[in-house]
Motif scaffolding. Structure first.
Motif, PDB file in Angstrom:
ATOM      1  N   LEU A   7      60.476  17.253  84.528  1.00 14.72           N
ATOM      2  CA  LEU A   7      59.301  17.738  85.262  1.00 14.72           C
ATOM      3  C   LEU A   7      58.276  18.378  84.343  1.00 14.72           C
ATOM      4  CD1 LEU A   7      60.739  19.282  88.532  1.00 14.72           C
ATOM      5  CD2 LEU A   7      59.411  17.195  88.272  1.00 14.72           C
ATOM      6  N   ARG A  14      56.805  13.923  86.618  1.00 17.21           N
ATOM      7  CA  ARG A  14      56.046  14.902  87.400  1.00 17.21           C
ATOM      8  C   ARG A  14      55.272  14.221  88.525  1.00 17.21           C
ATOM      9  NH1 ARG A  14      55.792  19.740  89.558  1.00 17.21           N
ATOM     10  NH2 ARG A  14      56.458  20.667  87.616  1.00 17.21           N
ATOM     11  N   ALA A  15      54.670  13.074  88.214  1.00 15.50           N
ATOM     12  CA  ALA A  15      53.905  12.332  89.222  1.00 15.50           C
ATOM     13  C   ALA A  15      54.820  11.849  90.341  1.00 15.50           C
ATOM     14  CB  ALA A  15      53.175  11.158  88.577  1.00 15.50           C
ATOM     15  N   TYR A  17      57.728  13.193  91.260  1.00 17.39           N
ATOM     16  CA  TYR A  17      58.142  14.382  92.016  1.00 17.39           C
ATOM     17  C   TYR A  17      57.023  14.824  92.957  1.00 17.39           C
ATOM     18  CZ  TYR A  17      59.162  19.280  92.964  1.00 17.39           C
ATOM     19  OH  TYR A  17      59.371  20.487  93.588  1.00 17.39           O
ATOM     20  N   ASP A  18      55.794  14.892  92.448  1.00 18.28           N
ATOM     21  CA  ASP A  18      54.658  15.305  93.270  1.00 18.28           C
ATOM     22  C   ASP A  18      54.422  14.338  94.426  1.00 18.28           C
ATOM     23  OD1 ASP A  18      54.264  17.536  91.698  1.00 18.28           O
ATOM     24  OD2 ASP A  18      52.726  16.586  90.451  1.00 18.28           O
ATOM     25  N   LYS A  19      54.611  13.046  94.161  1.00 13.97           N
ATOM     26  CA  LYS A  19      54.454  12.047  95.225  1.00 13.97           C
ATOM     27  C   LYS A  19      55.458  12.292  96.342  1.00 13.97           C
ATOM     28  CE  LYS A  19      56.089   7.750  95.306  1.00 13.97           C
ATOM     29  NZ  LYS A  19      56.396   6.374  94.992  1.00 13.97           N
ATOM     30  N   ARG A  21      56.859  15.145  97.087  1.00 14.72           N
ATOM     31  CA  ARG A  21      56.484  16.380  97.771  1.00 14.72           C
ATOM     32  C   ARG A  21      55.346  16.128  98.761  1.00 14.72           C
ATOM     33  NH1 ARG A  21      59.297  20.669  98.394  1.00 14.72           N
ATOM     34  NH2 ARG A  21      57.534  22.038  98.073  1.00 14.72           N
ATOM     35  N   VAL A  22      54.379  15.282  98.359  1.00 18.07           N
ATOM     36  CA  VAL A  22      53.271  14.940  99.247  1.00 18.07           C
ATOM     37  C   VAL A  22      53.786  14.177 100.465  1.00 18.07           C
ATOM     38  CG1 VAL A  22      51.192  13.496  99.428  1.00 18.07           C
ATOM     39  CG2 VAL A  22      51.503  15.007  97.463  1.00 18.07           C
ATOM     40  N   HIS A  27      61.872  20.475  98.053  1.00 17.04           N
ATOM     41  CA  HIS A  27      62.086  20.483  96.609  1.00 17.04           C
ATOM     42  C   HIS A  27      63.403  19.805  96.249  1.00 17.04           C
ATOM     43  CE1 HIS A  27      62.488  21.877  92.491  1.00 17.04           C
ATOM     44  NE2 HIS A  27      63.641  22.425  92.820  1.00 17.04           N
ATOM     45  N   LEU A  64      47.148  11.800  90.351  1.00 17.67           N
ATOM     46  CA  LEU A  64      48.062  12.518  91.228  1.00 17.67           C
ATOM     47  C   LEU A  64      48.500  13.826  90.580  1.00 17.67           C
ATOM     48  CD1 LEU A  64      49.587  12.467  93.890  1.00 17.67           C
ATOM     49  CD2 LEU A  64      51.429  11.269  92.730  1.00 17.67           C
ATOM     50  N   CYS A  65      48.702  13.814  89.258  1.00 14.23           N
ATOM     51  CA  CYS A  65      49.081  15.037  88.545  1.00 14.23           C
ATOM     52  C   CYS A  65      47.954  16.061  88.591  1.00 14.23           C
ATOM     53  CB  CYS A  65      49.413  14.726  87.090  1.00 14.23           C
ATOM     54  SG  CYS A  65      50.978  13.884  86.873  1.00 14.23           S
ATOM     55  N   ALA A  68      47.756  18.173  91.848  1.00 13.83           N
ATOM     56  CA  ALA A  68      48.791  19.194  92.074  1.00 13.83           C
ATOM     57  C   ALA A  68      48.480  20.497  91.417  1.00 13.83           C
ATOM     58  CB  ALA A  68      50.124  18.693  91.559  1.00 13.83           C
TER      59      ALA A  68
END
Length: 68
Positions: A7, A14-15, A17-19, A21-22, A27, A64-65, A68
């Motif tokens: 991450l 990271r991207a 993971y963020d996707k 989460r969106v 988590h 996307l990064c 966030a």
């Protein structure tokens, strides 16, 4: 532990993971999805007998990064 390290050091992880989460994942669910994805990549490398080659993140992943 690999997913947690990824991450902070890997923009693609990271991207991803963020996707997740969106998409509304918690988590823990997002970390589990990232772990599964990393395991699938590792298995593909083992199966194909090829080393892992990192790719530059796409512009969509970078965007996307930045959100966030």
């Amino acid at each position: 532990m690999s997913s947690f390290a990824a991450l902070s050091h890997c923009p693609r992880s990271r991207a991803y993971y963020d996707k997740k989460r969106v998409e509304g994942k918690t988590h823990r669910q997002a970390i589990a999805a990232l772990s599964r994805q990393r395991l699938n990549v590792l298995w593909a490398c083992i199966r194909a007998k090829t080393p892992y080659q990192t790719k530059q993140p796409s512009s969509a992943e970078l965007a996307l990064c930045e959100l966030a």
